[in-house]
Structures are given as C-alpha cells and as structure tokens.
Design a protein around this motif. Structure first.
Motif, PDB file in Angstrom:
ATOM      1  N   ASP A 182       0.850  -1.190   0.000  1.00  0.00           N
ATOM      2  CA  ASP A 182       0.000   0.000   0.000  1.00  0.00           C
ATOM      3  C   ASP A 182       0.894   1.251   0.000  1.00  0.00           C
ATOM      4  O   ASP A 182       1.929   1.284   0.688  1.00  0.00           O
ATOM      5  CB  ASP A 182      -0.885  -0.004   1.250  1.00  0.00           C
ATOM      6  N   PRO A 183       0.518   2.271  -0.763  1.00  0.00           N
ATOM      7  CA  PRO A 183       1.343   3.497  -0.824  1.00  0.00           C
ATOM      8  C   PRO A 183       1.644   4.112   0.538  1.00  0.00           C
ATOM      9  O   PRO A 183       2.710   4.695   0.738  1.00  0.00           O
ATOM     10  CB  PRO A 183       0.488   4.439  -1.684  1.00  0.00           C
ATOM     11  N   SER A 184       0.721   3.977   1.499  1.00  0.00           N
ATOM     12  CA  SER A 184       0.952   4.555   2.823  1.00  0.00           C
ATOM     13  C   SER A 184       2.120   3.884   3.539  1.00  0.00           C
ATOM     14  O   SER A 184       2.861   4.534   4.291  1.00  0.00           O
ATOM     15  CB  SER A 184      -0.319   4.447   3.677  1.00  0.00           C
ATOM     16  N   VAL A 185       2.283   2.564   3.311  1.00  0.00           N
ATOM     17  CA  VAL A 185       3.408   1.852   3.910  1.00  0.00           C
ATOM     18  C   VAL A 185       4.716   2.309   3.270  1.00  0.00           C
ATOM     19  O   VAL A 185       5.699   2.596   3.969  1.00  0.00           O
ATOM     20  CB  VAL A 185       3.225   0.329   3.758  1.00  0.00           C
ATOM     21  N   CYS A 186       4.717   2.367   1.953  1.00  0.00           N
ATOM     22  CA  CYS A 186       5.923   2.816   1.249  1.00  0.00           C
ATOM     23  C   CYS A 186       6.314   4.223   1.682  1.00  0.00           C
ATOM     24  O   CYS A 186       7.503   4.536   1.841  1.00  0.00           O
ATOM     25  CB  CYS A 186       5.696   2.770  -0.260  1.00  0.00           C
ATOM     26  N   GLU A 187       5.322   5.076   1.909  1.00  0.00           N
ATOM     27  CA  GLU A 187       5.590   6.444   2.358  1.00  0.00           C
ATOM     28  C   GLU A 187       6.204   6.444   3.757  1.00  0.00           C
ATOM     29  O   GLU A 187       7.142   7.196   4.040  1.00  0.00           O
ATOM     30  CB  GLU A 187       4.299   7.252   2.352  1.00  0.00           C
ATOM     31  N   ALA A 188       5.680   5.581   4.636  1.00  0.00           N
ATOM     32  CA  ALA A 188       6.193   5.507   6.006  1.00  0.00           C
ATOM     33  C   ALA A 188       7.630   5.011   6.045  1.00  0.00           C
ATOM     34  O   ALA A 188       8.408   5.398   6.921  1.00  0.00           O
ATOM     35  CB  ALA A 188       5.299   4.597   6.846  1.00  0.00           C
ATOM     36  N   GLU A 190       9.889   5.461   3.655  1.00  0.00           N
ATOM     37  CA  GLU A 190      10.787   6.279   2.841  1.00  0.00           C
ATOM     38  C   GLU A 190      11.902   6.896   3.689  1.00  0.00           C
ATOM     39  O   GLU A 190      11.647   7.460   4.754  1.00  0.00           O
ATOM     40  CB  GLU A 190       9.997   7.387   2.144  1.00  0.00           C
TER      41      GLU A 190
END
Length: 288
Positions: A182-188, A190
C-alpha cells in the motif's frame, strides 16, 4: 582527527522454546543472555518466534515477565513475533475429532483465536499503546538521525492432516503481502533502512536425499518467492527469521537473510545487526 562512525546495533534471538516445568531451568540462561545484550548497549531486540514450545499462554506470560523484570517490555525495547510452536497445539489438532474433520474452517478459527490472544499479550511491544494490533505491522524507529524500520509478517500456517501434518510449514497470507505494498506503507518507510521479519526460513536444505527432502517439505515457507519479492519491493535489505535451528546468514537476490538459530540449542549465542551511518547493514554472530 578521525571521525567516529555512529552506529546502531540490535540483537536477534530466536527459538527459545520455553516449556512448562523447564522454564525455571531455562530462565537463568535466558537472563544471562539478556544481561549480556543489555550490557552490550544494544538499541533493540528482535525475537523471531517459537518463544515457547507447546503454545501454552502461561509460558508466554513467563517470557513476558522476564522481559518486564529486565525493563525491556516496551515498544522501543523489543519486537516479538510468534512461531508455529507459539500458536499450534499439535496434541489438540491431532485429536480424533479434529484430525478427521474435513472442514478446515475450525482449524483456521483456532489459529486466528490463538493469534489474537498472542497479540493481546504482547500488544505493548507491537503498538506501544492500546490500539488493536495484527499482522502485518511496521515499526519505524529513530536512533538519533538514523531511521530503522522493522516490517513484520506472520508466517504460521494452520495445521492440516496432509498439507501440514507437523504444523511446521509456513505461509504468509496474500492479504498481508498486499497490505505491505500500500502506498501509505511505502511512504512511512521512505528514507529508512528496512529489515523484514518473519518466523519461517525462505531457504532450508537443498538435498537429493529423500529423507532430507521430506524434512524440507515439512519445514518450508510455501510461498517464499512471493514473500521475498514483497520485501524487495518495499526496499528491505535484510530479512530476520528463525524456525530452522541453524545460525547462518546468506544472500537471496540482494537481501541478506539471517537465521537466528536457536537459543534452546545454544543459549550463549545471538545475532548482532549493525546499522551504519551511511544506512547499510552488517551482521555477525556473538557468543557470550
């Protein structure tokens, strides 16, 4: 004057297999190991499953009590995930009325219920608060300017009379792997150095001997290719696991895979992971 490189070190311990009456005998050895880790100045400890031997909650609490007495039972102190021995009671599963029941729903239900109980007992090490926790879950930890993320998945697969007769095969649900992308995980994640954590080994033996192949089948992580691919896609550079009682490290297509061995086999050995100033990870085994 030479600059001193700032590093972060975490300890990796696996497969304690604490069990009933033997807990008292094992406890002194475990305390000695924790004393060594604490005196060594490690910033965190990761336990990769099989904390206990027979899925008995009383033994979970015995383990938790030791962590509490050492001042380690906290989100920032330790990470704990379950192994098959923590969640699957083979004696119960192999009872006549369970073993011959063709409906797998009951087995899945028992595993989910045990997992929920495990997560409640170790909630503070997973979320650090009162929120509901489950798998997968992520810890993003700051050590000064360094950021280290641990990404945990559950690989314990419910007992099946033919497909998982020893309860030792592993499988990570597709829903967990999808959630990690999920994009939110990838953002976290980063800007953080990422370490994957699970119980089962992505690689065991590779032997042409039938008895070894049977053993491999009984211990394998069934969807290991999908699991490793997911960890690569989220940028993990290391994977920590237990289950297969060998102290070993090897590379799998760019990811350093570290098997934490077994405290029950060697209570004086553990893994040391170092996060260096430039973000790269290194590993070695320590014997106290």
């Amino acid at each position: 004057m030479a600059l001193i490189e700032k590093t972060v070190r975490i300890a990796h311990i696996s497969d304690l297999h604490l069990s009933g009456g033997a807990v008292k005998v094992q406890e002194a050895r475990f305390r000695r190991l924790l004393d060594a880790v604490q005196s060594g100045g490690y910033g965190h400890i990761v336990f990769t499953g099989d904390i206990v031997d027979t899925a008995a909650p009383r033994d979970w609490f015995a383990f938790r009590r030791i962590l509490e007495q050492h001042g380690l039972y906290a989100w920032e102190g330790v990470t704990v995930i379950p192994g098959n021995h923590d969640l699957i009671n083979l004696e119960e599963e192999m009872r006549f009325y369970n073993a011959l029941n063709p409906d797998n729903a009951g087995r899945k239900r028992r595993l989910r219920k045990k997992m929920q109980h495990f997560c409640e007992v170790f909630r503070e090490t997973m979320t650090g608060d009162e929120s509901v926790v489950g798998f997968p879950f992520v810890k993003v930890m700051q050590f000064g300017e360094a950021s280290l993320s641990l990404v945990m998945v559950n690989s314990v697969f419910n007992w099946l009379p033919f497909d998982n007769p020893l309860g030792a095969r592993g499988y990570v649900e597709q829903s967990e792997l999808s959630a990690l992308l999920d994009p939110s995980v990838c953002e976290a994640l980063e800007g953080s150095t990422v370490i994957g954590v699970c119980h089962h080994a992505p690689r065991i033996y590779d032997s042409g001997v039938f008895i070894d192949q049977a053993f491999d089948w009984g211990m394998e992580l069934i969807n290991r290719s999908e699991v490793m691919d997911t960890f690569r896609r989220i940028g993990a550079s290391m994977l920590l696991h237990g289950h297969f009682h060998r102290f070993q490290a090897y590379y799998d297509d760019g990811i350093l895979v570290v098997n934490g061995g077994s405290f029950s086999y060697n209570p004086r050995r553990f893994g040391e992971i170092t996060l260096h100033q430039d973000g790269h990870l290194s590993h070695r085994f320590i014997t106290i």
